[in-house]
Design an enzyme around this catalytic site. Sequence first.
Site, mmCIF file in Angstrom:
data_model
loop_
_atom_site.group_PDB
_atom_site.id
_atom_site.type_symbol
_atom_site.label_atom_id
_atom_site.label_comp_id
_atom_site.label_asym_id
_atom_site.label_seq_id
_atom_site.Cartn_x
_atom_site.Cartn_y
_atom_site.Cartn_z
ATOM 1 N N LYS A 297 0.817 -1.072 -0.108
ATOM 2 C CA LYS A 297 -0.037 0.046 -0.088
ATOM 3 C C LYS A 297 0.873 1.250 0.088
ATOM 4 O O LYS A 297 2.177 1.259 0.302
ATOM 5 C CB LYS A 297 -1.040 0.018 1.303
ATOM 6 C CG LYS A 297 -1.872 -1.272 1.173
ATOM 7 C CD LYS A 297 -2.839 -1.097 -0.006
ATOM 8 C CE LYS A 297 -3.988 -1.826 -0.135
ATOM 9 N NZ LYS A 297 -4.010 -3.444 0.051
HETATM 10 C C1 PLP Z 1 -5.361 -4.242 0.668
HETATM 11 C C2 PLP Z 1 -7.056 -3.938 0.644
HETATM 12 C C3 PLP Z 1 -7.533 -4.399 1.740
HETATM 13 C C4 PLP Z 1 -7.128 -5.290 2.978
HETATM 14 O O1 PLP Z 1 -6.108 -4.611 3.519
HETATM 15 P P1 PLP Z 1 -5.166 -5.729 4.467
HETATM 16 O O2 PLP Z 1 -4.261 -4.806 5.341
HETATM 17 O O3 PLP Z 1 -4.308 -6.407 3.222
HETATM 18 O O4 PLP Z 1 -5.948 -6.531 5.197
HETATM 19 C C5 PLP Z 1 -9.003 -4.066 1.714
HETATM 20 N N1 PLP Z 1 -9.607 -3.480 0.667
HETATM 21 C C6 PLP Z 1 -8.856 -3.205 -0.498
HETATM 22 C C7 PLP Z 1 -9.415 -2.399 -1.486
HETATM 23 C C8 PLP Z 1 -7.301 -3.454 -0.480
HETATM 24 O O5 PLP Z 1 -6.800 -3.221 -1.654
#
Ligand code: PLP
Length: 401
Positions: free
Chosen positions: A186
């Site tokens: 992210k």
């Molecule tokens: C990465 C992601 C999540 C979940 O996040 P994690 O920290 O990996 O559990 C939820 N929604 C979207 C759209 C994502 O890209």
Amino acid sequence: MPGFEVFGKEEKQQILEVLDTGVLFRYEFAEKRQGIYKVAEFEKQFAAYCGCRYAQAVSSGTAALRVAMAALGISPGDEVITQGFTFVATWEAILDAGAVPVFAEIDESLTMDPKDLEEKITSRTRAIIPVHMLGAPARIDAIMAVADKHGIPVIEDTAQACGATFKGRRLGTFGAMGIFSFDPVKTITTGEGGMIITDDEGLYRNCSEYHDHGHDHNPDLDRGLEGRRFIGFNYRMGELQGAIGLAQLAKLDDIIARQKEHKAAIRAALENVKGMTFRDVPDPNGDTATFLAFFLPDGPTAKAFNTALSEHQAGAIYFGNNTWHVYSKWEHLHGGLTLCRTGWPFKRGELGPNVSFPTDALPRTRAVFDRLLVFPIPVHMDADRRRSILSAIEAAAGVVA
Ligand SMILES: *Cc1c(COP(=O)(O)O)cnc(C)c1O
């Protein structure tokens, strides 16, 4: 694209401050921690960055979705509408709450189509989760208008758009709550981690207590003597993650600025390609520029163009092959595959009718995907690399001319 590219001495310094005290837990140990509360400080700074009243850190973005739904009182049998283009986490969290995910089509914004959203609202709809995919805003004004008209709360899944805005206002602050992820890919990362933001004190308290076994966080009592208003769970963030989050958050605006510059250069080159159209971004100024998404007139042309790009070491991602983010490719959802002996959450017994998710339910989303190519935009791109991408685009343009 991600925060891992900028991981450096600031993160290490933050981590060392935690290691010096030896307190890895966000609560308790008042004397030993020497006034260091990294998770609490990260929450405070994150809320200030977003321009909202409250932020609650949790163990992941998926946990943030789960906790936000718990805070809203989402219950078995409720319907929660999200979109057919998202990471599986969005609907995993809905199913984990016992609720039924309902999928709206996306349009060329690559996010929820507000018209299809309205058609999918029923008397059982209890929340709407639009997802700001690939770094840019959804049609959040139109989505909020539909939600408000029907009196349904919105949780913005802002996992992929940390720092993005719509008309000058941070994403995540339009709905009742916004959620973020700090997983390894992210825009900012804490390794694993997530955040929920809200302006509603009651929802914030629900999140704070639910994510920590129901602890009511009474500042006048020892943790062991705290009371509980309801049953919770453990979705806590630890101090090491909070520390990394502080260092990463301080770099977020710079990450976005660099990506915007790289994206603009690549986009300008693509504009000369015949038949090329771009993702419809409702507010281009609010884009974090983590990705550049574009369309060719049909699937075969998109694939041919990408093959040519790859031959020049600048391949994009052909989303027709994506299996983790699009409804039509989630075979475990279509097949009702679950570890539960009873078939829950697909077979619901006395709790309501069984639910199924036919593969072909979202034809418009699938059609958009067949023509979609995406460049991930790195934070760091030197002039040589940029030049080689631009010349690859020029060469590939010949394939579709
Ligand atoms: C990465 C992601 C999540 C979940 O996040 P994690 O920290 O990996 O559990 C939820 N929604 C979207 C759209 C994502 O890209």
